[in-house]
Design a protein around this motif. Sequence first.
Motif, PDB file in Angstrom:
ATOM      1  N   PRO A  19       0.096 -20.216 -12.221  1.00 53.85           N
ATOM      2  CA  PRO A  19      -0.599 -19.108 -12.883  1.00 53.85           C
ATOM      3  C   PRO A  19       0.313 -17.941 -13.263  1.00 53.85           C
ATOM      4  CG  PRO A  19      -1.882 -19.914 -11.023  1.00 53.85           C
ATOM      5  CD  PRO A  19      -0.539 -20.576 -10.942  1.00 53.85           C
ATOM      6  N   THR A  20       1.395 -17.753 -12.510  1.00 51.05           N
ATOM      7  CA  THR A  20       2.342 -16.689 -12.865  1.00 51.05           C
ATOM      8  C   THR A  20       2.951 -16.960 -14.226  1.00 51.05           C
ATOM      9  OG1 THR A  20       2.857 -16.473 -10.509  1.00 51.05           O
ATOM     10  CG2 THR A  20       4.343 -15.397 -12.060  1.00 51.05           C
ATOM     11  N   LEU A  21       3.382 -18.180 -14.433  1.00 49.60           N
ATOM     12  CA  LEU A  21       3.978 -18.567 -15.710  1.00 49.60           C
ATOM     13  C   LEU A  21       2.959 -18.496 -16.837  1.00 49.60           C
ATOM     14  CD1 LEU A  21       6.562 -19.641 -17.057  1.00 49.60           C
ATOM     15  CD2 LEU A  21       5.747 -21.959 -16.556  1.00 49.60           C
ATOM     16  N   GLU A 115       8.232  -9.247   5.117  1.00 53.71           N
ATOM     17  CA  GLU A 115       9.519  -9.137   4.423  1.00 53.71           C
ATOM     18  C   GLU A 115       9.367  -9.448   2.936  1.00 53.71           C
ATOM     19  OE1 GLU A 115      14.028 -10.682   5.259  1.00 53.71           O
ATOM     20  OE2 GLU A 115      12.422 -12.176   5.354  1.00 53.71           O
ATOM     21  N   GLU A 116       8.637 -10.517   2.612  1.00 58.75           N
ATOM     22  CA  GLU A 116       8.440 -10.889   1.216  1.00 58.75           C
ATOM     23  C   GLU A 116       7.651  -9.830   0.463  1.00 58.75           C
ATOM     24  OE1 GLU A 116       8.292 -15.758   1.619  1.00 58.75           O
ATOM     25  OE2 GLU A 116       6.593 -14.564   2.312  1.00 58.75           O
ATOM     26  N   ARG A 117       6.656  -9.254   1.124  1.00 65.03           N
ATOM     27  CA  ARG A 117       5.853  -8.228   0.473  1.00 65.03           C
ATOM     28  C   ARG A 117       6.668  -6.956   0.257  1.00 65.03           C
ATOM     29  NH1 ARG A 117       0.874  -8.406   4.492  1.00 65.03           N
ATOM     30  NH2 ARG A 117       0.055  -6.704   3.223  1.00 65.03           N
ATOM     31  N   GLU A 118       7.503  -6.589   1.245  1.00 63.09           N
ATOM     32  CA  GLU A 118       8.332  -5.396   1.102  1.00 63.09           C
ATOM     33  C   GLU A 118       9.367  -5.578  -0.007  1.00 63.09           C
ATOM     34  OE1 GLU A 118       9.866  -4.857   5.023  1.00 63.09           O
ATOM     35  OE2 GLU A 118       8.099  -3.750   5.743  1.00 63.09           O
ATOM     36  N   THR A 119       9.927  -6.786  -0.118  1.00 60.85           N
ATOM     37  CA  THR A 119      10.876  -7.060  -1.188  1.00 60.85           C
ATOM     38  C   THR A 119      10.204  -6.911  -2.547  1.00 60.85           C
ATOM     39  OG1 THR A 119      12.155  -8.583   0.199  1.00 60.85           O
ATOM     40  CG2 THR A 119      12.406  -8.812  -2.184  1.00 60.85           C
ATOM     41  N   GLY A 120       8.989  -7.458  -2.664  1.00 62.95           N
ATOM     42  CA  GLY A 120       8.251  -7.326  -3.913  1.00 62.95           C
ATOM     43  C   GLY A 120       7.912  -5.891  -4.239  1.00 62.95           C
ATOM     44  N   ALA A 121       7.518  -5.136  -3.238  1.00 69.28           N
ATOM     45  CA  ALA A 121       7.177  -3.728  -3.464  1.00 69.28           C
ATOM     46  C   ALA A 121       8.395  -2.932  -3.915  1.00 69.28           C
ATOM     47  CB  ALA A 121       6.586  -3.118  -2.196  1.00 69.28           C
ATOM     48  N   ALA A 122       9.564  -3.241  -3.344  1.00 66.72           N
ATOM     49  CA  ALA A 122      10.795  -2.547  -3.749  1.00 66.72           C
ATOM     50  C   ALA A 122      11.121  -2.848  -5.207  1.00 66.72           C
ATOM     51  CB  ALA A 122      11.950  -2.968  -2.843  1.00 66.72           C
ATOM     52  N   VAL A 123      10.890  -4.083  -5.624  1.00 67.34           N
ATOM     53  CA  VAL A 123      11.091  -4.446  -7.025  1.00 67.34           C
ATOM     54  C   VAL A 123      10.145  -3.640  -7.912  1.00 67.34           C
ATOM     55  CG1 VAL A 123      10.778  -6.296  -8.726  1.00 67.34           C
ATOM     56  CG2 VAL A 123      11.993  -6.750  -6.584  1.00 67.34           C
ATOM     57  N   GLY A 124       8.880  -3.558  -7.498  1.00 68.88           N
ATOM     58  CA  GLY A 124       7.897  -2.812  -8.275  1.00 68.88           C
ATOM     59  C   GLY A 124       8.268  -1.347  -8.420  1.00 68.88           C
ATOM     60  N   ASP A 125       8.734  -0.727  -7.331  1.00 61.99           N
ATOM     61  CA  ASP A 125       9.123   0.682  -7.380  1.00 61.99           C
ATOM     62  C   ASP A 125      10.316   0.892  -8.312  1.00 61.99           C
ATOM     63  OD1 ASP A 125       7.119   1.269  -5.594  1.00 61.99           O
ATOM     64  OD2 ASP A 125       8.455   1.331  -3.840  1.00 61.99           O
ATOM     65  N   ALA A 126      11.300  -0.022  -8.221  1.00 62.08           N
ATOM     66  CA  ALA A 126      12.494   0.112  -9.051  1.00 62.08           C
ATOM     67  C   ALA A 126      12.161  -0.058 -10.530  1.00 62.08           C
ATOM     68  CB  ALA A 126      13.547  -0.893  -8.612  1.00 62.08           C
ATOM     69  N   LEU A 127      11.283  -0.998 -10.841  1.00 61.94           N
ATOM     70  CA  LEU A 127      10.887  -1.213 -12.232  1.00 61.94           C
ATOM     71  C   LEU A 127      10.048  -0.054 -12.761  1.00 61.94           C
ATOM     72  CD1 LEU A 127       9.956  -5.002 -12.115  1.00 61.94           C
ATOM     73  CD2 LEU A 127      11.934  -4.000 -13.267  1.00 61.94           C
ATOM     74  N   ALA A 128       9.154   0.455 -11.900  1.00 64.99           N
ATOM     75  CA  ALA A 128       8.273   1.545 -12.339  1.00 64.99           C
ATOM     76  C   ALA A 128       9.071   2.774 -12.751  1.00 64.99           C
ATOM     77  CB  ALA A 128       7.292   1.892 -11.219  1.00 64.99           C
ATOM     78  N   ALA A 129      10.209   2.987 -12.086  1.00 63.37           N
ATOM     79  CA  ALA A 129      11.047   4.132 -12.438  1.00 63.37           C
ATOM     80  C   ALA A 129      11.560   4.043 -13.867  1.00 63.37           C
ATOM     81  CB  ALA A 129      12.229   4.233 -11.468  1.00 63.37           C
ATOM     82  N   ASP A 130      11.605   2.816 -14.398  1.00 64.16           N
ATOM     83  CA  ASP A 130      12.048   2.602 -15.780  1.00 64.16           C
ATOM     84  C   ASP A 130      10.888   2.292 -16.717  1.00 64.16           C
ATOM     85  OD1 ASP A 130      14.708   2.951 -15.010  1.00 64.16           O
ATOM     86  OD2 ASP A 130      14.970   0.824 -14.562  1.00 64.16           O
ATOM     87  N   GLY A 131       9.662   2.467 -16.228  1.00 68.55           N
ATOM     88  CA  GLY A 131       8.497   2.245 -17.068  1.00 68.55           C
ATOM     89  C   GLY A 131       8.130   0.792 -17.284  1.00 68.55           C
ATOM     90  N   VAL A 132       8.583  -0.093 -16.389  1.00 68.81           N
ATOM     91  CA  VAL A 132       8.268  -1.525 -16.496  1.00 68.81           C
ATOM     92  C   VAL A 132       7.207  -1.864 -15.457  1.00 68.81           C
ATOM     93  CG1 VAL A 132       9.171  -3.877 -16.391  1.00 68.81           C
ATOM     94  CG2 VAL A 132      10.616  -2.014 -17.258  1.00 68.81           C
ATOM     95  N   ALA A 133       6.135  -2.513 -15.880  1.00 69.17           N
ATOM     96  CA  ALA A 133       5.042  -2.866 -14.966  1.00 69.17           C
ATOM     97  C   ALA A 133       5.397  -4.122 -14.169  1.00 69.17           C
ATOM     98  CB  ALA A 133       3.764  -3.099 -15.757  1.00 69.17           C
ATOM     99  N   ARG A 134       4.789  -4.249 -13.008  1.00 68.89           N
ATOM    100  CA  ARG A 134       4.930  -5.459 -12.182  1.00 68.89           C
ATOM    101  C   ARG A 134       3.552  -6.042 -11.934  1.00 68.89           C
ATOM    102  NH1 ARG A 134       4.688  -5.850  -6.281  1.00 68.89           N
ATOM    103  NH2 ARG A 134       5.531  -7.856  -5.579  1.00 68.89           N
ATOM    104  N   ARG A 135       3.400  -7.332 -12.216  1.00 62.63           N
ATOM    105  CA  ARG A 135       2.141  -8.036 -12.002  1.00 62.63           C
ATOM    106  C   ARG A 135       2.383  -9.198 -11.044  1.00 62.63           C
ATOM    107  NH1 ARG A 135       0.904  -3.982 -13.957  1.00 62.63           N
ATOM    108  NH2 ARG A 135       0.039  -3.555 -16.043  1.00 62.63           N
ATOM    109  N   THR A 136       1.524  -9.331 -10.038  1.00 66.88           N
ATOM    110  CA  THR A 136       1.700 -10.399  -9.055  1.00 66.88           C
ATOM    111  C   THR A 136       0.556 -11.401  -9.143  1.00 66.88           C
ATOM    112  OG1 THR A 136       0.530  -9.178  -7.309  1.00 66.88           O
ATOM    113  CG2 THR A 136       2.928  -8.868  -7.482  1.00 66.88           C
ATOM    114  N   HIS A 137       0.849 -12.625  -8.717  1.00 67.92           N
ATOM    115  CA  HIS A 137      -0.099 -13.731  -8.815  1.00 67.92           C
ATOM    116  C   HIS A 137       0.029 -14.615  -7.573  1.00 67.92           C
ATOM    117  CE1 HIS A 137      -0.339 -12.636 -13.120  1.00 67.92           C
ATOM    118  NE2 HIS A 137       0.967 -12.433 -12.974  1.00 67.92           N
ATOM    119  N   TRP A 138      -1.089 -14.933  -6.962  1.00 65.34           N
ATOM    120  CA  TRP A 138      -1.111 -15.786  -5.765  1.00 65.34           C
ATOM    121  C   TRP A 138      -1.165 -17.244  -6.215  1.00 65.34           C
ATOM    122  CZ3 TRP A 138      -0.711 -14.138  -0.731  1.00 65.34           C
ATOM    123  CH2 TRP A 138      -0.930 -15.098   0.258  1.00 65.34           C
TER     124      TRP A 138
END
Length: 485
Positions: A19-21, A115-138
């Motif tokens: 579903p992510t793809l 750990e996996e959730r914190e890694t994902g959240a760090a990615v989201g924060d870093a992208l948000a600083a540049d105006g890029v959205a992050r979408r997650t899918h289970w």
Amino acid sequence: MTSTAIVRFRRDLRLHDNPTLVAASDADRLLPVYVVDPRRVGEQAYGGPDSFRYQRTGGHRARFLRESLSDLRERLREHGSDLLVRRGRPADVLPEIADAVDADVLHEQALPTTEERETGAAVGDALAADGVARRTHWTHTLHHPDDLPVHPTVIDDTFTPFRERVEAESTGRDPVPTPDLPPLPDQLPEAGEIPEPLGSVPEASADGRGVLPFRGGESRALARVEEYLWTGDHLREYKETRNGLVGADYSAKFSPWLAAGCLSPRYVASEVDRYEAERVANDSTYWLVFELRWRDFFQFQFLQHGSQQFRREGIRNRTDLDWRWDETAFRRWADGETGVPFVDAAMRELAATGYTSNRARQNAASLLANDLRLDWRRGAAHFERLLVDYDPASNYGNWAYIAGVGNDSRDRAFDVLSQGERYDSDAAFVTRWCPELADLTAVAPDYAREPWTAPREALVEAGVELGVDYPRPMAGLDDRYESIP
């Protein structure tokens, strides 16, 4: 305006039922990316109270991951796309890639451990600083969290009530088809080579005594499903044979591909449904889906309990257990030198191949945690390094379960000697991995499984001197492991 998306593959290295793809393919341009995080590969501290250091990824899983990434790249290229591979911390690497291709959004898999959730959240924060959205899918369980009878953070801590409610009240989703992939961005970074080996980990080759070579990749995963269900027609007797120890087809052995996400559990369940419609529906076909629900259960438990799952006291906060720290004893267990052949065979197979059966794993874990009372986390971390099918929730959840600090309040200690007699009655497993005991089977298989019980003349005839050719049982085991005078 042209939209550009990045799809970051994590533990979902496949095109089918992803579903992510599918969501990412709504963009006009799409860049598939995989980031090799060095924190998942090298030596790291376990973390938390009473920490220790260990190597996180061993040679078998490093090889399997590289093969899986190579296969994913080939399949993407067949669909007119490609796979960009980078090494570094995802929160550092992904914003650079997003800037290079002027991405609007990143789609990635949601995962359950802290750990996996914190890694994902760090990615989201870093992208948000540049105006890029992050979408997650289970994407990696049979049942989607939104389809459970209750929210996953409040499900029962015991499997049976969870299973009964899910079976009665939850309907699994159908697999989604592989989408048509958008073209790559115009300003495309160089794809990059897939690291071989991954970081500083030497890859391990397959041992010919192993049950399967376990080659990584979606192509091989789908071929294994075809071989096991359809060509070999083994599913009809899965429940009767699943506790085997030697051979390719005593169980499905889908776990390495499920762990890496090369294989979707929903696809497996859909193939079981088709098998039931076209061939037979029985206890065995039910049991394979039952095992997928066990896997789901641990994923959702880690969503519920977070980092408590990795603590020595576990989710039951067992402060009444005294755990020992004995480096010599641990190394004997890890090296398959405990003097208990059934466990030694399991540990030697694991080291040589990256795999040993679930039955063997449970007994090896029980000897360490319940008989020797060595810190169960060290055993779980050792398995993390070696297992080609390592999944954090399944591995640590099962270890905590066996050690009595996890799910289910029952005593989960195994009687290793009776287990060996029941599941390896002819000592075929023991002598496959402890060949120094093979000649004892000519006298009696019991002596190969319990050489300390063999009369002196039988040991002499077999050329086995305990303490020289094969170790005597370790100190700390009960008196059943003492030699007959």
